[in-house]
Design a protein around this motif. Structure first.
Motif, PDB file in Angstrom:
ATOM      1  N   ARG A 296       0.921  -1.162   0.181  1.00  0.00           N
ATOM      2  CA  ARG A 296       0.032  -0.153   0.081  1.00  0.00           C
ATOM      3  C   ARG A 296       0.797   1.277   0.037  1.00  0.00           C
ATOM      4  O   ARG A 296       1.674   1.448   0.594  1.00  0.00           O
ATOM      5  CB  ARG A 296      -0.914  -0.036   1.266  1.00  0.00           C
ATOM      6  N   VAL A 297       0.514   2.145  -0.864  1.00  0.00           N
ATOM      7  CA  VAL A 297       1.039   3.670  -0.854  1.00  0.00           C
ATOM      8  C   VAL A 297       0.328   4.373  -0.069  1.00  0.00           C
ATOM      9  O   VAL A 297      -0.918   4.522  -0.381  1.00  0.00           O
ATOM     10  CB  VAL A 297       1.505   4.145  -2.265  1.00  0.00           C
ATOM     11  N   LEU A 298       0.558   5.031   1.025  1.00  0.00           N
ATOM     12  CA  LEU A 298      -0.142   5.964   1.824  1.00  0.00           C
ATOM     13  C   LEU A 298       0.261   7.418   1.598  1.00  0.00           C
ATOM     14  O   LEU A 298       1.305   7.871   1.004  1.00  0.00           O
ATOM     15  CB  LEU A 298       0.006   5.832   3.232  1.00  0.00           C
ATOM     16  N   SER A 299      -0.843   8.347   1.987  1.00  0.00           N
ATOM     17  CA  SER A 299      -0.642   9.694   1.816  1.00  0.00           C
ATOM     18  C   SER A 299       0.219  10.292   2.941  1.00  0.00           C
ATOM     19  O   SER A 299      -0.030   9.847   3.970  1.00  0.00           O
ATOM     20  CB  SER A 299      -2.120  10.491   1.815  1.00  0.00           C
ATOM     21  N   PRO A 300       1.362  10.989   2.649  1.00  0.00           N
ATOM     22  CA  PRO A 300       2.274  11.383   3.731  1.00  0.00           C
ATOM     23  C   PRO A 300       1.723  12.340   4.457  1.00  0.00           C
ATOM     24  O   PRO A 300       2.362  12.716   5.377  1.00  0.00           O
ATOM     25  CB  PRO A 300       3.609  11.757   2.763  1.00  0.00           C
ATOM     26  N   ALA A 301       0.629  13.276   4.111  1.00  0.00           N
ATOM     27  CA  ALA A 301       0.070  14.121   4.695  1.00  0.00           C
ATOM     28  C   ALA A 301      -1.343  14.477   4.415  1.00  0.00           C
ATOM     29  O   ALA A 301      -2.031  13.718   3.336  1.00  0.00           O
ATOM     30  CB  ALA A 301       1.092  15.585   4.576  1.00  0.00           C
ATOM     31  N   ALA A 302      -1.950  15.279   4.932  1.00  0.00           N
ATOM     32  CA  ALA A 302      -3.318  15.521   4.619  1.00  0.00           C
ATOM     33  C   ALA A 302      -3.316  16.781   3.390  1.00  0.00           C
ATOM     34  O   ALA A 302      -2.485  17.332   3.613  1.00  0.00           O
ATOM     35  CB  ALA A 302      -4.062  16.293   5.831  1.00  0.00           C
ATOM     36  N   GLY A 303      -4.297  16.518   2.762  1.00  0.00           N
ATOM     37  CA  GLY A 303      -4.425  17.491   1.548  1.00  0.00           C
ATOM     38  C   GLY A 303      -5.676  17.162   0.520  1.00  0.00           C
ATOM     39  O   GLY A 303      -6.490  16.374   0.777  1.00  0.00           O
ATOM     40  N   THR A 304      -5.451  17.678  -0.793  1.00  0.00           N
ATOM     41  CA  THR A 304      -6.506  17.282  -1.676  1.00  0.00           C
ATOM     42  C   THR A 304      -5.789  17.057  -2.736  1.00  0.00           C
ATOM     43  O   THR A 304      -4.871  17.286  -3.360  1.00  0.00           O
ATOM     44  CB  THR A 304      -7.102  18.817  -1.932  1.00  0.00           C
ATOM     45  N   VAL A 305      -6.459  15.842  -3.403  1.00  0.00           N
ATOM     46  CA  VAL A 305      -5.664  15.160  -4.646  1.00  0.00           C
ATOM     47  C   VAL A 305      -5.844  16.388  -5.825  1.00  0.00           C
ATOM     48  O   VAL A 305      -6.964  16.564  -6.149  1.00  0.00           O
ATOM     49  CB  VAL A 305      -6.576  13.754  -5.051  1.00  0.00           C
ATOM     50  N   ALA A 306      -4.712  16.533  -6.237  1.00  0.00           N
ATOM     51  CA  ALA A 306      -4.563  17.698  -7.449  1.00  0.00           C
ATOM     52  C   ALA A 306      -4.554  16.761  -8.531  1.00  0.00           C
ATOM     53  O   ALA A 306      -4.991  17.474  -9.765  1.00  0.00           O
ATOM     54  CB  ALA A 306      -3.495  18.414  -7.015  1.00  0.00           C
ATOM     55  N   PHE A 307      -3.675  15.778  -8.898  1.00  0.00           N
ATOM     56  CA  PHE A 307      -3.632  15.201 -10.245  1.00  0.00           C
ATOM     57  C   PHE A 307      -3.565  13.651  -9.985  1.00  0.00           C
ATOM     58  O   PHE A 307      -3.021  13.195  -8.995  1.00  0.00           O
ATOM     59  CB  PHE A 307      -2.251  15.780 -10.723  1.00  0.00           C
ATOM     60  N   VAL A 308      -4.087  12.923 -10.948  1.00  0.00           N
ATOM     61  CA  VAL A 308      -4.013  11.416 -10.820  1.00  0.00           C
ATOM     62  C   VAL A 308      -3.625  11.096 -12.291  1.00  0.00           C
ATOM     63  O   VAL A 308      -4.506  11.385 -13.145  1.00  0.00           O
ATOM     64  CB  VAL A 308      -5.311  10.802 -10.337  1.00  0.00           C
ATOM     65  N   LEU A 309      -2.644  10.205 -12.465  1.00  0.00           N
ATOM     66  CA  LEU A 309      -2.534   9.563 -13.695  1.00  0.00           C
ATOM     67  C   LEU A 309      -2.702   7.874 -13.402  1.00  0.00           C
ATOM     68  O   LEU A 309      -1.705   7.461 -12.717  1.00  0.00           O
ATOM     69  CB  LEU A 309      -1.203   9.986 -14.163  1.00  0.00           C
ATOM     70  N   ASP A 310      -3.516   7.405 -14.341  1.00  0.00           N
ATOM     71  CA  ASP A 310      -3.479   5.863 -14.220  1.00  0.00           C
ATOM     72  C   ASP A 310      -3.558   5.274 -15.546  1.00  0.00           C
ATOM     73  O   ASP A 310      -3.668   5.886 -16.408  1.00  0.00           O
ATOM     74  CB  ASP A 310      -4.516   5.312 -13.119  1.00  0.00           C
ATOM     75  N   GLY A 311      -3.207   4.164 -15.786  1.00  0.00           N
ATOM     76  CA  GLY A 311      -3.476   3.410 -17.010  1.00  0.00           C
ATOM     77  C   GLY A 311      -2.052   2.940 -17.653  1.00  0.00           C
ATOM     78  O   GLY A 311      -1.901   2.633 -18.828  1.00  0.00           O
ATOM     79  N   GLU A 312      -0.969   3.555 -17.022  1.00  0.00           N
ATOM     80  CA  GLU A 312       0.376   3.270 -17.622  1.00  0.00           C
ATOM     81  C   GLU A 312       0.803   1.693 -17.169  1.00  0.00           C
ATOM     82  O   GLU A 312       0.367   1.327 -16.214  1.00  0.00           O
ATOM     83  CB  GLU A 312       1.426   4.160 -17.105  1.00  0.00           C
ATOM     84  N   PRO A 313       1.284   1.153 -18.139  1.00  0.00           N
ATOM     85  CA  PRO A 313       1.638  -0.326 -17.902  1.00  0.00           C
ATOM     86  C   PRO A 313       2.769  -0.486 -17.081  1.00  0.00           C
ATOM     87  O   PRO A 313       3.636   0.356 -16.856  1.00  0.00           O
ATOM     88  CB  PRO A 313       1.733  -0.897 -19.307  1.00  0.00           C
ATOM     89  N   ASP A 314       2.674  -1.684 -16.223  1.00  0.00           N
ATOM     90  CA  ASP A 314       3.795  -1.806 -15.587  1.00  0.00           C
ATOM     91  C   ASP A 314       4.609  -2.814 -16.273  1.00  0.00           C
ATOM     92  O   ASP A 314       4.376  -3.736 -16.976  1.00  0.00           O
ATOM     93  CB  ASP A 314       3.259  -2.949 -14.147  1.00  0.00           C
ATOM     94  N   ILE A 315       5.860  -2.389 -16.200  1.00  0.00           N
ATOM     95  CA  ILE A 315       7.135  -2.964 -16.836  1.00  0.00           C
ATOM     96  C   ILE A 315       7.677  -4.151 -16.074  1.00  0.00           C
ATOM     97  O   ILE A 315       7.553  -4.135 -15.006  1.00  0.00           O
ATOM     98  CB  ILE A 315       7.973  -2.023 -17.525  1.00  0.00           C
ATOM     99  N   LEU A 316       8.613  -5.173 -17.018  1.00  0.00           N
ATOM    100  CA  LEU A 316       9.297  -5.757 -16.282  1.00  0.00           C
ATOM    101  C   LEU A 316      10.403  -5.457 -15.512  1.00  0.00           C
ATOM    102  O   LEU A 316      10.948  -4.328 -15.936  1.00  0.00           O
ATOM    103  CB  LEU A 316       9.716  -6.928 -17.298  1.00  0.00           C
ATOM    104  N   PRO A 317      10.793  -5.837 -14.465  1.00  0.00           N
ATOM    105  CA  PRO A 317      12.025  -5.390 -13.554  1.00  0.00           C
ATOM    106  C   PRO A 317      13.227  -5.486 -14.715  1.00  0.00           C
ATOM    107  O   PRO A 317      13.401  -6.645 -15.402  1.00  0.00           O
ATOM    108  CB  PRO A 317      11.964  -6.029 -12.434  1.00  0.00           C
ATOM    109  N   ASP A 318      13.847  -4.447 -14.624  1.00  0.00           N
ATOM    110  CA  ASP A 318      15.188  -4.542 -15.369  1.00  0.00           C
ATOM    111  C   ASP A 318      16.161  -3.159 -15.260  1.00  0.00           C
ATOM    112  O   ASP A 318      15.798  -2.247 -15.130  1.00  0.00           O
ATOM    113  CB  ASP A 318      14.791  -4.321 -16.944  1.00  0.00           C
ATOM    114  N   PRO A 319      17.367  -3.808 -14.548  1.00  0.00           N
ATOM    115  CA  PRO A 319      18.193  -2.841 -14.195  1.00  0.00           C
ATOM    116  C   PRO A 319      18.637  -1.722 -15.369  1.00  0.00           C
ATOM    117  O   PRO A 319      19.295  -0.666 -15.204  1.00  0.00           O
ATOM    118  CB  PRO A 319      19.475  -3.382 -13.799  1.00  0.00           C
ATOM    119  N   GLU A 320      18.369  -2.049 -16.647  1.00  0.00           N
ATOM    120  CA  GLU A 320      18.587  -1.237 -17.675  1.00  0.00           C
ATOM    121  C   GLU A 320      17.531  -0.749 -18.336  1.00  0.00           C
ATOM    122  O   GLU A 320      17.723  -0.552 -19.619  1.00  0.00           O
ATOM    123  CB  GLU A 320      19.691  -1.971 -18.599  1.00  0.00           C
ATOM    124  N   ALA A 321      16.395  -0.684 -17.882  1.00  0.00           N
ATOM    125  CA  ALA A 321      15.204  -0.524 -18.292  1.00  0.00           C
ATOM    126  C   ALA A 321      15.212   0.928 -18.900  1.00  0.00           C
ATOM    127  O   ALA A 321      15.784   1.944 -18.468  1.00  0.00           O
ATOM    128  CB  ALA A 321      13.890  -0.378 -17.333  1.00  0.00           C
TER     129      ALA A 321
END
Length: 363
Positions: free
Chosen positions: A230-255
């Motif tokens: 889980r990724v948690l909010s580090p402080a109280a506030g208002t969500v200003a922007f969201v981007l979703d739909g980007e693909p998860d890529i394979l782990p690669d140290p030279e990605a």
């Protein structure tokens, strides 16, 4: 002329992301929705193991630098792996070092860093020494048996004076359990983001246990301890922007970043007030639970750790900037956490560094 040498069978030194890289990766297949194994619950589960890796790595690397500075090139080369030794002779090593010293004598150690084992199956050490008005940086990687697989010395980038303001807000770590700061906060030797002014105090944070950030081969996102935490909010506030739909890529140290992909991948930006915006990046596709305009409290769940955008393995990227738009930001903030555990000790307000373990106290 920048005197130096780069001797390696592979060039990758870190397994964490760089939001500054621009390059195309394989796409990860859709993951199962199983809950991940929770991160370590206390520093004692991980601290001694990290120290056990750090001590011999730092000792070997510092001894090699001492040997190099004293002119014992055969001793330095005796630490090389067979593959690295085949690339460079003691004569070549001597010539490269003498070229450095011809420009200016190499002085005292100014800063150094141990890098815990990651995808390349070994540990690493980075150090900067005084070198006239500049700095000479050493980068040394060790393979799984303790031989040097990479050895480099070259002029370090000299960063401008850090004038970053400190956030006005009280921040908590954006996760549960004990995590390791892999990159952060403010010097190039500690943080590859620091060459970008808006990310000079950015952090890359991973889950580390049993000597590394993953199990198995480390070739699937599901191998990584941070995946889907889980990724948690580090402080109280208002969500200003969201981007979703980007693909998860394979782990690669030279990605490399795919065409049209956003460097931050799936991410959430929270307006904290006072012109400050917290950005949390590289979340799992489809996992974000908030929308622009939502009010969030400190510790609210924003989404899940993914591997989207410019990244080499699942982790949390966190920084504070002056706009909601990643591309339009011109100012970054120091981002100390408040009332948290740093390497098992309570800190009232401090920026964690690399490699240090961070935890929000359980109340």
């Amino acid at each position: 002329m920048l005197a130096g040498m780069k001797l390696s069978t592979r060039r990758t030194t870190l397994s964490l992301c760089s939001l500054l890289s621009v390059v195309a990766c394989g796409k990860e297949s859709a993951p199962a929705d199983d809950e991940p194994t929770p991160p370590p619950a206390s520093f004692v589960e991980v601290g001694p193991a990290l120290a056990a890796q750090r001590t011999p790595t730092v000792a070997a690397a510092q001894a090699a630098i001492t040997e190099l500075r004293s002119g014992d090139f055969d001793a330095v080369r005796s630490r090389f792996s067979a593959a690295l030794a085949a690339q460079i002779s003691a004569t070549d090593l001597e010539a490269a070092w003498l070229a450095v010293e011809a420009e200016a004598p190499v002085g005292d150690l100014l800063a150094d860093r141990f890098i815990a084992a990651a995808r390349f199956n070994g540990n690493a050490y980075v150090a900067e020494h005084a070198w006239a008005a500049a700095r000479l940086q050493f980068r040394i990687e060790l393979d799984g048996v303790g031989d040097f697989s990479f050895f480099e010395f070259s002029a370090a980038e000299v960063l401008p004076v850090d004038t970053s303001p400190t956030t006005r807000h009280q921040l908590r770590p954006p996760f549960e359990g004990v995590w390791l700061v892999g990159e952060g906060p403010a010097t190039e030797v500690l943080n590859h983001h620091s060459v970008e002014p808006t990310q000079r105090h950015a952090s890359d944070i991973v889950v580390w246990r049993n000597g590394r950030t993953f199990v198995g081969a480390g070739t699937a996102n599901t191998d990584y301890h941070a995946w889907r935490q889980r990724v948690l909010s580090p402080a109280a506030g208002t969500v200003a922007f969201v981007l979703d739909g980007e693909p998860d890529i394979l782990p690669d140290p030279e990605a490399e970043l795919g065409p049209g992909a956003h460097p931050a991948g799936n991410h959430v930006v929270i307006a904290l007030g006072d012109g400050e915006f917290a950005l949390l990046a590289h979340m799992q596709e489809g996992s974000i639970q908030v929308q622009p305009g939502d009010a969030v409290a400190t510790g609210d769940v924003l989404g899940r750790v993914g591997n989207s955008g410019s990244t080499t393995e699942p982790h949390i990227h966190f920084h504070i900037q002056d706009t909601a738009d990643f591309y339009q930001s011109t100012l970054g903030y120091r981002a100390p956490f408040s009332n948290f555990l740093l390497d098992g000790r309570l800190e009232q307000r401090r920026e964690p560094g690399s490699p240090q373990f961070v935890q929000q106290p359980v109340r």
